[in-house]
Design a protein around this motif. Sequence first.
Motif, PDB file in Angstrom:
ATOM      1  N   ALA A  15       1.329  -0.973   0.104  1.00 24.20           N
ATOM      2  CA  ALA A  15      -0.028   0.009   0.195  1.00 24.20           C
ATOM      3  C   ALA A  15       0.710   1.406  -0.075  1.00 24.20           C
ATOM      4  N   SER A  16       2.206   0.881   0.156  1.00 22.44           N
ATOM      5  CA  SER A  16       3.030   2.580  -0.153  1.00 22.44           C
ATOM      6  C   SER A  16       4.040   1.782  -0.649  1.00 22.44           C
ATOM      7  N   GLY A  17       5.315   2.882  -0.863  1.00 23.68           N
ATOM      8  CA  GLY A  17       6.895   2.588  -1.202  1.00 23.68           C
ATOM      9  C   GLY A  17       7.007   2.219  -2.151  1.00 23.68           C
ATOM     10  N   ILE A  38      -1.294  -3.690   6.371  1.00 22.21           N
ATOM     11  CA  ILE A  38      -1.936  -3.210   7.184  1.00 22.21           C
ATOM     12  C   ILE A  38      -2.635  -1.473   7.791  1.00 22.21           C
ATOM     13  N   ARG A  39      -1.822  -1.028   6.647  1.00 27.19           N
ATOM     14  CA  ARG A  39      -2.710   0.643   6.081  1.00 27.19           C
ATOM     15  C   ARG A  39      -3.891   0.690   5.377  1.00 27.19           C
ATOM     16  N   ASP A  60      -2.352  -8.765   8.211  1.00 26.75           N
ATOM     17  CA  ASP A  60      -1.103  -8.497   9.684  1.00 26.75           C
ATOM     18  C   ASP A  60       0.243 -10.351   9.314  1.00 26.75           C
ATOM     19  N   VAL A  61       1.197 -10.112   8.396  1.00 28.26           N
ATOM     20  CA  VAL A  61       2.385 -10.390   7.715  1.00 28.26           C
ATOM     21  C   VAL A  61       2.807 -11.811   8.247  1.00 28.26           C
ATOM     22  N   GLY A  89       7.869  -4.227   6.065  1.00 29.26           N
ATOM     23  CA  GLY A  89       8.411  -4.298   6.676  1.00 29.26           C
ATOM     24  C   GLY A  89       9.345  -2.835   7.522  1.00 29.26           C
ATOM     25  N   ILE A  90       9.423  -3.228   8.797  1.00 34.27           N
ATOM     26  CA  ILE A  90       9.403  -1.731   9.810  1.00 34.27           C
ATOM     27  C   ILE A  90      11.653  -1.804  10.006  1.00 34.27           C
ATOM     28  N   SER A 139      15.825  -7.616   1.128  1.00 31.87           N
ATOM     29  CA  SER A 139      16.564  -7.592   1.569  1.00 31.87           C
ATOM     30  C   SER A 139      17.460  -6.153   1.866  1.00 31.87           C
ATOM     31  N   VAL A 185      19.340   2.927   0.322  1.00 34.77           N
ATOM     32  CA  VAL A 185      18.858   4.416   0.747  1.00 34.77           C
ATOM     33  C   VAL A 185      18.137   4.418  -0.637  1.00 34.77           C
ATOM     34  N   GLU A 189       8.624   5.936   3.218  1.00 32.70           N
ATOM     35  CA  GLU A 189       8.555   6.254   4.668  1.00 32.70           C
ATOM     36  C   GLU A 189       8.736   5.651   5.450  1.00 32.70           C
ATOM     37  N   GLN A 191      11.778   5.542   5.906  1.00 29.50           N
ATOM     38  CA  GLN A 191      13.551   6.693   5.866  1.00 29.50           C
ATOM     39  C   GLN A 191      12.674   7.808   5.541  1.00 29.50           C
TER      40      GLN A 191
HETATM   41  N1  LIG Z   1      13.064   2.543   1.543  1.00 34.38           N
HETATM   42  C1  LIG Z   1      14.357   1.860   1.779  1.00 34.38           C
HETATM   43  O1  LIG Z   1      15.700   3.116   2.134  1.00 34.38           O
HETATM   44  C2  LIG Z   1      14.767   0.480   1.752  1.00 34.38           C
HETATM   45  C3  LIG Z   1      16.006  -0.017   1.970  1.00 34.38           C
HETATM   46  C4  LIG Z   1      16.296  -1.124   2.328  1.00 34.38           C
HETATM   47  C5  LIG Z   1      15.321  -2.546   2.151  1.00 34.38           C
HETATM   48  N2  LIG Z   1      13.952  -1.256   2.120  1.00 34.38           N
HETATM   49  C6  LIG Z   1      12.918  -2.755   2.231  1.00 34.38           C
HETATM   50  O2  LIG Z   1      12.164  -2.685   1.649  1.00 34.38           O
HETATM   51  C7  LIG Z   1      11.026  -3.063   1.827  1.00 34.38           C
HETATM   52  C8  LIG Z   1       9.255  -1.870   1.694  1.00 34.38           C
HETATM   53  O3  LIG Z   1       9.906  -0.851   2.610  1.00 34.38           O
HETATM   54  P1  LIG Z   1       9.467   1.027   1.891  1.00 34.38           P
HETATM   55  O4  LIG Z   1      10.830   1.665   1.643  1.00 34.38           O
HETATM   56  O5  LIG Z   1       7.943   0.699   1.028  1.00 34.38           O
HETATM   57  O6  LIG Z   1       8.905   1.226   3.277  1.00 34.38           O
HETATM   58  P2  LIG Z   1       7.435   1.775   3.674  1.00 34.38           P
HETATM   59  O7  LIG Z   1       7.189   2.048   5.274  1.00 34.38           O
HETATM   60  O8  LIG Z   1       6.692   2.422   2.301  1.00 34.38           O
HETATM   61  O9  LIG Z   1       6.662   1.189   3.344  1.00 34.38           O
HETATM   62  C9  LIG Z   1       6.238  -0.971   4.300  1.00 34.38           C
HETATM   63  C10 LIG Z   1       5.099  -1.102   3.929  1.00 34.38           C
HETATM   64  O10 LIG Z   1       4.630  -2.722   5.017  1.00 34.38           O
HETATM   65  C11 LIG Z   1       3.530  -2.144   5.432  1.00 34.38           C
HETATM   66  N3  LIG Z   1       3.872  -3.071   6.878  1.00 34.38           N
HETATM   67  C12 LIG Z   1       4.415  -2.919   7.985  1.00 34.38           C
HETATM   68  N4  LIG Z   1       4.585  -3.980   8.453  1.00 34.38           N
HETATM   69  C13 LIG Z   1       3.397  -4.856   8.403  1.00 34.38           C
HETATM   70  C14 LIG Z   1       2.474  -5.813   8.845  1.00 34.38           C
HETATM   71  N5  LIG Z   1       2.640  -6.756   9.741  1.00 34.38           N
HETATM   72  N6  LIG Z   1       1.736  -6.398   7.071  1.00 34.38           N
HETATM   73  C15 LIG Z   1       1.812  -5.811   6.881  1.00 34.38           C
HETATM   74  N7  LIG Z   1       1.938  -5.438   6.092  1.00 34.38           N
HETATM   75  C16 LIG Z   1       3.244  -4.370   6.852  1.00 34.38           C
HETATM   76  C17 LIG Z   1       3.613  -0.792   6.230  1.00 34.38           C
HETATM   77  O11 LIG Z   1       2.164  -0.375   6.541  1.00 34.38           O
HETATM   78  C18 LIG Z   1       3.478  -0.464   4.459  1.00 34.38           C
HETATM   79  O12 LIG Z   1       2.845   0.149   3.688  1.00 34.38           O
HETATM   80  C19 LIG Z   1      10.583  -3.240   3.363  1.00 34.38           C
HETATM   81  O13 LIG Z   1      11.198  -4.322   3.249  1.00 34.38           O
HETATM   82  C20 LIG Z   1      12.333  -2.925   4.150  1.00 34.38           C
HETATM   83  O14 LIG Z   1      12.966  -2.792   4.536  1.00 34.38           O
HETATM   84  C21 LIG Z   1      13.793  -0.367   2.068  1.00 34.38           C
END
Ligand SMILES: NC(=O)c1ccc[n+]([C@@H]2O[C@H](COP(=O)([O-])OP(=O)(O)OC[C@H]3O[C@@H](n4cnc5c(N)ncnc54)[C@H](O)[C@@H]3O)[C@@H](O)[C@H]2O)c1
Length: 245
Positions: A15-17, A38-39, A60-61, A89-90, A139, A185, A189, A191
Amino acid sequence: MSFFTDRVALVTGGASGIGKAVADKLITFGARVAIWDIREDRLAECKERYGNRVLTQSVDVADRNAVDLAATEVAEAWGGIDHLLNNAGIIGHRMTVEDLDEAELDRVLAVNLKSAFLVSSAFIRTPRTSSDRSIVNLSSIAARTGGMVGNIAYATTKGAMSSFTHALAKELAPHVRVNALAPGVINTEIQKDVFADPASIDAMANLIPLKRLGTAEEVAGAAVWLLSRDAAYITGVVLDVSGGR
Ligand SMILES: NC(=O)c1ccc[n+]([C@@H]2O[C@H](COP(=O)([O-])OP(=O)(O)OC[C@H]3O[C@@H](n4cnc5c(N)ncnc54)[C@H](O)[C@@H]3O)[C@@H](O)[C@H]2O)c1
């Protein structure tokens, strides 16, 4: 007709990112996408935007029952699942190993790592609708750099996600390809603290050979390629998407 026409993909955290950018590209290429998050507010936005090309599910995964139930719903609606992005991921609260309380440690391990086991297992147990199925896991370069001080649980889960990818690729060959991406990076959200501060953007960019931070769309391009038949002879790989860092 594209490779993805009428294929079914499951994107966790879609739902995001990065997940949303991947869902967007897959839909553009003709796929139907189950978006788990979860959003609920953002899931509703996805539904409004993509209509019947998406199945938006509040999942919730880290919860096995919720994962199994939602996977069954996707299979009932669309016949099966062809492609999976293990992406939810969080980052967790910033804490040193000395301060990290057990509840926070368990939360980061469950959302970032246990989820990949649960969702991959549910994916494998759903019916096959095509012969070339594929998985991409998220990863991070934190798997090898250790990430930022205070994010030790996060970095550890990402290291494990890379190992999970190598092992699952062997387990599921030759029927399902399994690869991972290791972004640097990326402007999402997760970051938001980095991107809220121009000085920290510059400091980070200076560490990167390409001299800038990345976008969700750039990660999505690599994810969709790895999921597609264009990467048919690639499995068990962790691909950096990090501007050379
Ligand atoms: N953004 C970065 O710089 C970066 C770098 C390396 C890896 N990643 C990885 O990329 C993946 C996506 O992250 P992103 O950057 O898009 O961040 P993001 O916060 O935009 O997206 C993460 C999404 O996961 C969802 N989420 C969180 N907990 C959940 C749960 N328990 N069940 C279901 N959904 C859940 C959130 O609501 C959100 O929509 C993550 O695994 C993150 O670790 C991101």
